[in-house]
Design a protein around this motif. Structure first.
Motif, PDB file in Angstrom:
ATOM      1  N   LEU A 159       0.847  -1.179   0.000  1.00 28.28           N
ATOM      2  CA  LEU A 159       0.000   0.000   0.000  1.00 28.28           C
ATOM      3  C   LEU A 159       0.890   1.238   0.000  1.00 28.28           C
ATOM      4  N   ILE A 160       0.619   2.141  -0.910  1.00 29.24           N
ATOM      5  CA  ILE A 160       1.327   3.424  -0.918  1.00 29.24           C
ATOM      6  C   ILE A 160       0.366   4.481  -0.398  1.00 29.24           C
ATOM      7  N   ALA A 161       0.738   5.087   0.728  1.00 27.02           N
ATOM      8  CA  ALA A 161      -0.127   6.092   1.354  1.00 27.02           C
ATOM      9  C   ALA A 161       0.493   7.470   1.185  1.00 27.02           C
ATOM     10  N   ILE A 162      -0.273   8.362   0.575  1.00 24.02           N
ATOM     11  CA  ILE A 162       0.199   9.726   0.343  1.00 24.02           C
ATOM     12  C   ILE A 162      -0.599  10.633   1.263  1.00 24.02           C
ATOM     13  N   GLY A 163       0.090  11.274   2.193  1.00 28.38           N
ATOM     14  CA  GLY A 163      -0.666  12.107   3.110  1.00 28.38           C
ATOM     15  C   GLY A 163       0.224  12.806   4.109  1.00 28.38           C
ATOM     16  N   GLU A 172       0.466  14.264   8.427  1.00 27.52           N
ATOM     17  CA  GLU A 172       0.720  13.736   9.755  1.00 27.52           C
ATOM     18  C   GLU A 172      -0.215  12.570  10.099  1.00 27.52           C
ATOM     19  N   ASP A 173      -1.522  12.794   9.901  1.00 27.45           N
ATOM     20  CA  ASP A 173      -2.488  11.762  10.292  1.00 27.45           C
ATOM     21  C   ASP A 173      -2.376  10.525   9.394  1.00 27.45           C
ATOM     22  N   THR A 174      -2.359  10.744   8.117  1.00 26.64           N
ATOM     23  CA  THR A 174      -2.327   9.626   7.171  1.00 26.64           C
ATOM     24  C   THR A 174      -1.054   8.803   7.352  1.00 26.64           C
ATOM     25  N   LEU A 175       0.070   9.483   7.511  1.00 25.22           N
ATOM     26  CA  LEU A 175       1.335   8.759   7.675  1.00 25.22           C
ATOM     27  C   LEU A 175       1.437   8.141   9.075  1.00 25.22           C
ATOM     28  N   GLY A 176       0.756   8.762  10.038  1.00 24.52           N
ATOM     29  CA  GLY A 176       0.703   8.162  11.373  1.00 24.52           C
ATOM     30  C   GLY A 176       0.007   6.808  11.312  1.00 24.52           C
ATOM     31  N   VAL A 177      -1.095   6.741  10.599  1.00 24.30           N
ATOM     32  CA  VAL A 177      -1.795   5.469  10.398  1.00 24.30           C
ATOM     33  C   VAL A 177      -0.886   4.482   9.661  1.00 24.30           C
ATOM     34  N   ALA A 178      -0.212   4.974   8.616  1.00 27.23           N
ATOM     35  CA  ALA A 178       0.677   4.108   7.837  1.00 27.23           C
ATOM     36  C   ALA A 178       1.777   3.528   8.729  1.00 27.23           C
ATOM     37  N   THR A 179       2.311   4.360   9.596  1.00 28.12           N
ATOM     38  CA  THR A 179       3.376   3.909  10.500  1.00 28.12           C
ATOM     39  C   THR A 179       2.887   2.772  11.402  1.00 28.12           C
ATOM     40  N   LYS A 180       1.695   2.948  11.927  1.00 22.95           N
ATOM     41  CA  LYS A 180       1.136   1.904  12.801  1.00 22.95           C
ATOM     42  C   LYS A 180       0.835   0.625  12.027  1.00 22.95           C
ATOM     43  N   LEU A 181       0.309   0.778  10.809  1.00 17.48           N
ATOM     44  CA  LEU A 181       0.009  -0.411  10.004  1.00 17.48           C
ATOM     45  C   LEU A 181       1.292  -1.158   9.658  1.00 17.48           C
ATOM     46  N   ASP A 182       2.338  -0.400   9.367  1.00 17.17           N
ATOM     47  CA  ASP A 182       3.641  -0.994   9.089  1.00 17.17           C
ATOM     48  C   ASP A 182       4.090  -1.850  10.273  1.00 17.17           C
ATOM     49  N   ILE A 191       4.395   1.997   2.040  1.00 18.41           N
ATOM     50  CA  ILE A 191       5.348   3.050   1.662  1.00 18.41           C
ATOM     51  C   ILE A 191       4.611   4.369   1.824  1.00 18.41           C
ATOM     52  N   GLY A 192       5.279   5.373   2.384  1.00 18.41           N
ATOM     53  CA  GLY A 192       4.625   6.666   2.575  1.00 18.41           C
ATOM     54  C   GLY A 192       5.201   7.744   1.672  1.00 18.41           C
ATOM     55  N   VAL A 193       4.339   8.644   1.238  1.00 18.40           N
ATOM     56  CA  VAL A 193       4.780   9.838   0.517  1.00 18.40           C
ATOM     57  C   VAL A 193       4.217  11.036   1.263  1.00 18.40           C
ATOM     58  N   PRO A 194       5.099  11.971   1.658  1.00 14.39           N
ATOM     59  CA  PRO A 194       4.659  13.077   2.498  1.00 14.39           C
ATOM     60  C   PRO A 194       3.892  14.129   1.712  1.00 14.39           C
ATOM     61  N   LYS A 195       2.841  14.627   2.278  1.00 11.46           N
ATOM     62  CA  LYS A 195       2.019  15.660   1.664  1.00 11.46           C
ATOM     63  C   LYS A 195       1.598  16.648   2.718  1.00 11.46           C
ATOM     64  N   THR A 196       1.924  17.899   2.554  1.00 12.45           N
ATOM     65  CA  THR A 196       1.361  18.928   3.411  1.00 12.45           C
ATOM     66  C   THR A 196       1.600  20.304   2.815  1.00 12.45           C
ATOM     67  N   ILE A 197       0.530  21.015   2.654  1.00  3.85           N
ATOM     68  CA  ILE A 197       0.597  22.431   2.297  1.00  3.85           C
ATOM     69  C   ILE A 197       1.487  23.181   3.277  1.00  3.85           C
ATOM     70  N   PHE A 232      10.254  -1.377   2.521  1.00  2.64           N
ATOM     71  CA  PHE A 232       8.983  -0.920   3.097  1.00  2.64           C
ATOM     72  C   PHE A 232       9.181  -0.151   4.402  1.00  2.64           C
ATOM     73  N   GLY A 233       8.108   0.490   4.828  1.00  5.44           N
ATOM     74  CA  GLY A 233       8.170   1.260   6.074  1.00  5.44           C
ATOM     75  C   GLY A 233       8.935   2.560   5.921  1.00  5.44           C
ATOM     76  N   LYS A 234       9.119   2.983   4.677  1.00  4.46           N
ATOM     77  CA  LYS A 234       9.867   4.214   4.425  1.00  4.46           C
ATOM     78  C   LYS A 234       8.967   5.322   3.877  1.00  4.46           C
ATOM     79  N   MET A 235       9.436   6.533   4.059  1.00  6.51           N
ATOM     80  CA  MET A 235       8.775   7.687   3.468  1.00  6.51           C
ATOM     81  C   MET A 235       9.740   8.357   2.494  1.00  6.51           C
TER      82      MET A 235
END
Lengths: 341, 341, 341, 341
Positions: free
Chosen positions: C97-101, C103-113, C120-126, C302-305
């Protein structure tokens, strides 16, 4: 000949274009002298002046606002206002005054003209609600800014499946809302000329989501809900001890959210609609108004306002600009919103 | 009723707005069916079609170009061209054809109308040279793009004390050059309607530098030097074995450099003037043209072209659009360039 | 290999660029299959999917928002959230799963990992407040939009001799305010990291007018006045029965008006900061993040951003992005505001 | 302390931001005096100066170009050039010189530093090819301008089923082509670092049309065809007696047209890429470079150039900027063009 210029009312992209047009032709063609009065009618009232020569006006076409400053001062509401203006014009040796402004500024100009002051008017309004001219400068710039904002909001509305509201200028006339709403492909356009029903807006919102797209609603600041739609519900206070609503757009957002359950947000464009560099249309129109205004001075055609009729610059009686507000005709509103809404 | 639509000639911001206007009102109000013909007159000639429904036209207003494609195909220059078109229209069950295009496209439409095909025309030209309409869509977008380019060039011209030339579109009419030149505060504007003197341009360049500013010259691609100004000098070849000049702007740059000693560069705006998202003015105008065109179909008012007269959408005889080219009147050129040049 | 993608949290220009990068390289280079999960974590929770192939992602780079939709759903706050996600991923045959998001979205991704899901995470924030990456996409677009708004406001502020306030995004970090304020030549920049004194802002306003210019104040929505500055004064009600204030910007405007006598207005940029087509910087960065994310998948890393370090795309531990908020260092704020304020 | 500033080489958005940063902090924090040298190295060579105070630099951040003027004068190619500079610096009482420029300007600065002149360098290049800094200001603005042009060209290419070529800056390095090509979703990107095959470009064009889209090709002005690709064919002459080709973009257009039969046009962006108001990125970066440069002066850290490393402003040896050209690494070109081409 010595000519005074002033700009009154809210600032507007194109004011500097008029000043440049007037001064450039006035000096190069007719050899006139110019005095800039600062801050609208406050300038001649208090003898606040600045010099205006070719070097000053050369680089200002692309600049928004007005190098003369502006204000909403009305000499007819001041003690001895008219006398002070007449005296100051005489002291400065001013033969003719060119007043660039909207309803209020031109209203004063009309009265001064009746009192024997030689005046030429140039119409200015973001809102496009001055009569007897097809368009005024500033309107096109404003509509483009609002359209670009709406273009941006579409992607957010669709990503979040949310209605978004954009509140644009227009206290008494819905021209900016109509044109930016059409150009921005807004689902729903609400203008002061036609009272709106919150229930119909909500139906609209729901029908949009049913077709898989997210609604953008453009509302003029002066739009008015139908009788019975106004509610005074208890609003929650924020950290600063006040409610989160400000104008009609925020109010409508709260209503839609309550009635449809969709989280709804409003963006109030505010001053960014009236600032900054003018569009090409407004730069050309304001330049042409300026050239024609000084030609009118030269021909002694006082008491007139410059106007756009088709592609021609015309001169119309000053009084005709402000005797009636140019609002959006119902047919134009109806046609365009029936099909694109 | 079944209606065909085509777009012909060079692409232009706003074409999609017309298509959307026509189809949206046609379906919602009148229940018509639509067939899109691809690639201008090639479409009905070769029966190239695409479906056009509400979903297709919903998201296209802000898109430049045309979803129908375009071409410069002229059926009157093809063997049995007219017969093939009539046959294909009959085969597709087309009752009326709406042709959106410029001089060539509308010229074909006018002839087909005379031959009994039910046709409605919508004027399209970047160049603004179609007669009997105040403006056509695409022109405003184009002028804004050129103006923004000129705004950018000012800082380079001034930093390097160099004349810069911008070549804009306009083979036969100088509208884009005139409006973008005025809006962009260009020193010198050269248009096809008025032959220019290279020597005067050079004098101009020198006088500008004398006042401490750097000249921007806007030249229409169709501008023509005075008799005697054309020279055929030996140009140096570059690494690819060809000279470095292409159009009139490059030619003028070389002349100015030779005659004044100032290093002079030309930027040819080219296709970026006709692509991309339309301005608000063009989105509104094209939408209104579209709505009116389908209303004309409904009223059986064939052989007409939509036109902008002031703020109203009018219908004029198709033939009147192309019988004469709308060029820049000398007075408008003279007035504006005399003072701001 | 079958890969799921989702985008969570607020929308942001560049999300589509990442999706396009991932899918394009994934299919062309590795022959992977892709499933788009709709609306953030709601997608895998409720098995909401859409197909993702080359044709779908080809035209989306320039489009703002996200074609996958977004939401703020948090599976760890739902009953059996994690189990449902694991089950749905298994049902769909998803390997990674690639999660793009943010703090919250990547926080969930971290826990799922941590729970054994390959992520895999991709950081997104205005807001640019994610740690361990120089920048995130969306920030540059947002800063440019805010800067253009501030550019426009300058002319109005100066024409009317008024302070103008612009409220920009940034609840916890002042990056947008700092960068847009510096770029927009704002007099005064107020950020969440440094409590502000209303009295100092007022002194500032007065000193600006004393030098003949008009102040623009940029304030982050999360900026906080010093203790003692908060007042709960009685605010006048408007026609809709509520006060005219909404956020911190409006509050500050009222304070300045009360304390200095200058009429002060606030513009809240709101959602226009996060919508619309991305800047070049954000299109390139999001494309590179996408390409690197799928390469990481291919390498089983895996488990990387994904992160930007200088000009390189790096991979950092998912947890490192959200363990601490990246706020504006005091020195950067101090230096830049000391001199340009 | 009395400090001289000059700007050399091609103009670039952000030059004024550096000047403003240097002068503002220099006066407010350190009480230094400033002298502006006009037109690059010509200024100190010929003692051409202008005063630089707070009022002069206050309003220049958003202005493109350089208020100091620029030139490509190289004192090491003039008789007694260095002596004249030293004498003029002594005459003006200049303690330190801040030179803002690219390869040539900083090359001169490096040599002067070796000869005992106290110099600080600030890197400037649209092309982004200076070494030892992640980015230089001007590049981001330029890439955005090119991207917007490419965005516009897409609709024309697709409406007319034509390949369109955009020639961008970059004589020796392909950074602008790479970034604007990626951001603009160009089919094919050609850069000086990698010789291109016309046949492969033509294959590419044909494959694009086969998938129903129209190709946009971005080519750097310094891109080079493979050996054997160069042809010297007889070109038709135009009305002015010269061929229609100018640079590499036009050449490639003619080749594609000949080899594929598709009518192909090239737009040369030229000077519009380097003029006009800077992007937010460039305004912030140039401001920070300016602040750091004057801090370096204050700390006596001469012979250094300001550089961007990640998000930090660093100081690197002047010589390190120009000892090697920073070109596009093959991997970055390969990766990005393999997938998005």
């Amino acid at each position: 000949m010595r000519i005074g210029i002033l700009t009154g009312g809210g600032d507007c992209p194109g004011l500097n274009g008029v000043i440049r047009g007037v001064v450039t032709k006035g000096i190069k063609e007719y050899g006139y002298e110019f005095v800039g009065f600062r801050d609208g009618w406050k300038g001649p009232l208090e003898a606040l002046t600045m010099p205006l020569d070719l070097a000053t006006v050369k680089p200002i076409l692309a600049k928004g606002g007005t190098i003369l400053g502006s204000s909403r001062t009305n000499p007819f509401k001041m003690e001895n206002g008219v006398e002070r203006i007449k005296q100051n014009l005489a002291d400065q040796g001013i033969d003719v005054l060119i007043a660039i402004g909207g309803e209020d500024t031109l209203g004063v100009a009309t009265k001064l003209d009746a009192l024997g002051v030689k005046v030429i008017g140039v119409p200015k309004t973001i809102d496009n609600d001055l009569n007897n001219t097809d368009f005024t400068f500033g309107f096109d710039t404003s509509v483009n800014i609002a359209m670009e904002a709406i273009d941006r909001l579409h992607t957010t509305a669709e990503s979040h499946h949310r209605p978004l509201i954009v509140e644009v200028m227009g206290r008494h006339a819905g021209w900016i809302a109509l044109h930016s709403g059409v150009a921005g492909d807004a689902a729903c356009i609400l203008i002061p000329e036609v009272k709106f029903s919150v229930d119909k807006v909500c139906e609209y919102v729901k029908s949009r989501f049913a077709t898989g797209t997210a609604p953008i609603i453009v509302i003029a600041e002066g739009a008015i809900p139908q009788d019975g739609d106004m509610i005074t519900k208890d609003q929650p206070l924020d950290a600063f001890g006040h409610v989160q609503l400000s104008g009609i757009g925020d109010w409508l957002a709260a209503e839609i959210e309550t009635k449809t359950g969709y989280q709804t947000r409003c963006t109030v464009l505010g001053h960014i609609q009236r600032g900054g560099t003018p569009s090409a249309f407004d730069r050309v129109l304001s330049s042409r108004f300026g050239l024609e205004a000084i030609t009118a001075v030269h021909e002694g055609d006082f008491g007139k306002m410059m106007a756009l009729h088709g592609t021609k610059i015309a001169r119309v009686p000053l009084a005709s600009a402000t005797d009636v507000l140019k609002t959006v005709p119902f047919e134009r509103y109806e046609e365009i919103t029936s099909f694109f809404g």
